[in-house]
Enzyme design. Structure first.
Site, mmCIF file in Angstrom:
data_model
loop_
_atom_site.group_PDB
_atom_site.id
_atom_site.type_symbol
_atom_site.label_atom_id
_atom_site.label_comp_id
_atom_site.label_asym_id
_atom_site.label_seq_id
_atom_site.Cartn_x
_atom_site.Cartn_y
_atom_site.Cartn_z
ATOM 1 N N ARG A 29 32.398 46.673 41.229
ATOM 2 C CA ARG A 29 31.234 46.452 42.322
ATOM 3 C C ARG A 29 31.590 45.092 42.904
ATOM 4 N NH1 ARG A 29 25.751 45.916 39.111
ATOM 5 N NH2 ARG A 29 24.824 45.540 41.154
ATOM 6 N N ARG A 48 43.593 46.277 29.646
ATOM 7 C CA ARG A 48 44.065 46.493 28.499
ATOM 8 C C ARG A 48 44.820 47.866 28.386
ATOM 9 N NH1 ARG A 48 39.333 46.370 24.263
ATOM 10 N NH2 ARG A 48 38.466 47.645 26.047
ATOM 11 N N HIS A 96 35.215 35.985 27.324
ATOM 12 C CA HIS A 96 35.170 34.968 28.324
ATOM 13 C C HIS A 96 36.045 33.655 27.981
ATOM 14 C CE1 HIS A 96 31.659 36.614 30.736
ATOM 15 N NE2 HIS A 96 32.581 37.333 30.704
ATOM 16 N N LYS A 114 28.945 35.897 34.624
ATOM 17 C CA LYS A 114 27.882 35.422 33.584
ATOM 18 C C LYS A 114 27.619 36.207 32.242
ATOM 19 C CE LYS A 114 24.750 38.633 34.268
ATOM 20 N NZ LYS A 114 24.251 39.407 32.978
#
Length: 350
Positions: A29, A48, A96, A114
């Site tokens: 997206r 991966r 992250h 986020k």
């Protein structure tokens, strides 16, 4: 305060070559909006899996793809490519910290999906590293950059609804239980709080600032993942916010900001509203609508590119201090809910 950095390519008007880490739904997206961004080159992607990396590259027109192999991880190979200027990190939450740290250590500017990290300790460490390396770093809370959000804040800050006293916001949907899905996987940072509560919190903090106190209630499933939670934010002189996020039930998915002279209600979903309802002191309701050619991610992407070209290390619209403080709020909520992740053990020992 945003700083000036020398890391990476950052000349005015110069094309920035982007790398994408991970090939899940959100990466697709965001990349579709990135393809519309002026001065952006879709250069490299990592996954991966070799098949996933190549399929993503072919679908979106990337020049290079990297994948895990005996010589190292796909993302590390991407970071070692000197032609990559800035990377967008779209891995599950729990990865992250590791991925962003590796990108910064390799001298890359970073936009990270986020929630920024699993906890505030990780966030502080990444911010410190970005500062040391003179690199741009930003959490990708796309809602903060949308025209509707910025317009709502303009109205609030101009006194258009008086003094804000109360915020109510919710986000939820009935998600089918699948222990292999990141939403339900504690190893991936799963649960409603980290995945959804960022958005109701974004509206509350934007309207009222950071709270003096927080109370959290919710329910954990058999895997120790929160399926629903309610956050009550407490402010001086009685202002308050009530926020709900859920993987069990659907709600209107809106935010209402109530002031002494009126109120604002967002369209649904509150993370990407295309309209605002604004009620003034006389009770008249007007509607402002916002039309987007792209999905809406382009605004955070444009801000990332603007800051890099300007030599800024952080965006004034999404400063590091607020990211760290938001992770601190989520830490408080998790402690009250009894919600713990493997990443927390590393924070305790460092």
């Amino acid at each position: 305060m945003a700083g000036t950095g020398s890391g990476g390519r950052a000349a005015d008007g110069q094309t920035l070559r982007w790398g994408i880490v991970a090939t899940g739904r959100i990466a697709h997206r965001v990349t579709r909006d990135l393809a519309r961004l002026e001065g952006a080159e879709l250069y490299a992607v990592s996954s991966r899996s070799e098949g996933s990396a190549r399929a993503f590259a072919e679908e979106h027109g990337f020049a290079a793809s990297y994948h895990d192999n005996p010589s190292g991880s796909g993302y590390q190979q991407l970071f070692e490519d000197p032609r990559v200027d800035v990377v967008y990190v779209a891995t599950p939450h729990a990865q992250h910290f590791e991925v962003v740290r590796a990108a910064l250590e390799a001298g890359k500017h970073v936009l990270c999906e986020k929630p920024f990290t699993i906890n505030a300790s990780e966030a502080r460490e990444l911010v410190q590293l970005a500062g040391e390396r003179s690199l741009f770093l930003m959490e990708a809370v796309w809602t903060r950059f949308l025209p509707a959000t910025r317009r709502a804040l303009e109205i609030i800050r101009s006194g258009g609804i008086g003094t804000v006293r109360w915020v109510q916001a919710d986000l939820g949907f009935p998600a089918a239980y699948d222990p292999a899905d990141r939403l339900w996987d504690p190893a991936a940072g799963g649960g409603a709080l980290l995945d959804l509560a960022v958005y109701p919190l974004t509206w509350a903090v934007a309207a009222l600032g950071f709270p003096a106190g927080l109370r959290a209630q919710g329910h954990l499933n058999q895997d120790g993942v929160d399926v629903q939670n309610t956050l009550a934010l407490e402010y001086p002189e009685g202002a308050a916010a009530q926020l709900t996020s859920s993987l069990q039930s659907a709600g209107p998915g809106t935010a209402t900001i109530s002031g002494t002279a009126g109120w604002i209600r967002t369209g649904s979903p509150l993370y990407n509203p295309r309209k605002l309802e604004i009620c003034g002191q006389d009770g008249t309701i007007r509607v402002e609508e916002f039309h987007e050619e792209a999905e809406g991610f382009i605004h955070e992407l444009r801000e990332t590119a603007r800051c890099i070209r300007a030599g800024l290390q952080e965006s004034p619209l999404m400063p590091w201090a607020e990211t760290v403080q938001m992770m601190g709020l989520l830490d408080q909520a998790r402690e009250q809910l009894g919600l713990h992740y493997a990443n927390d053990a590393r924070a305790v020992t460092t």
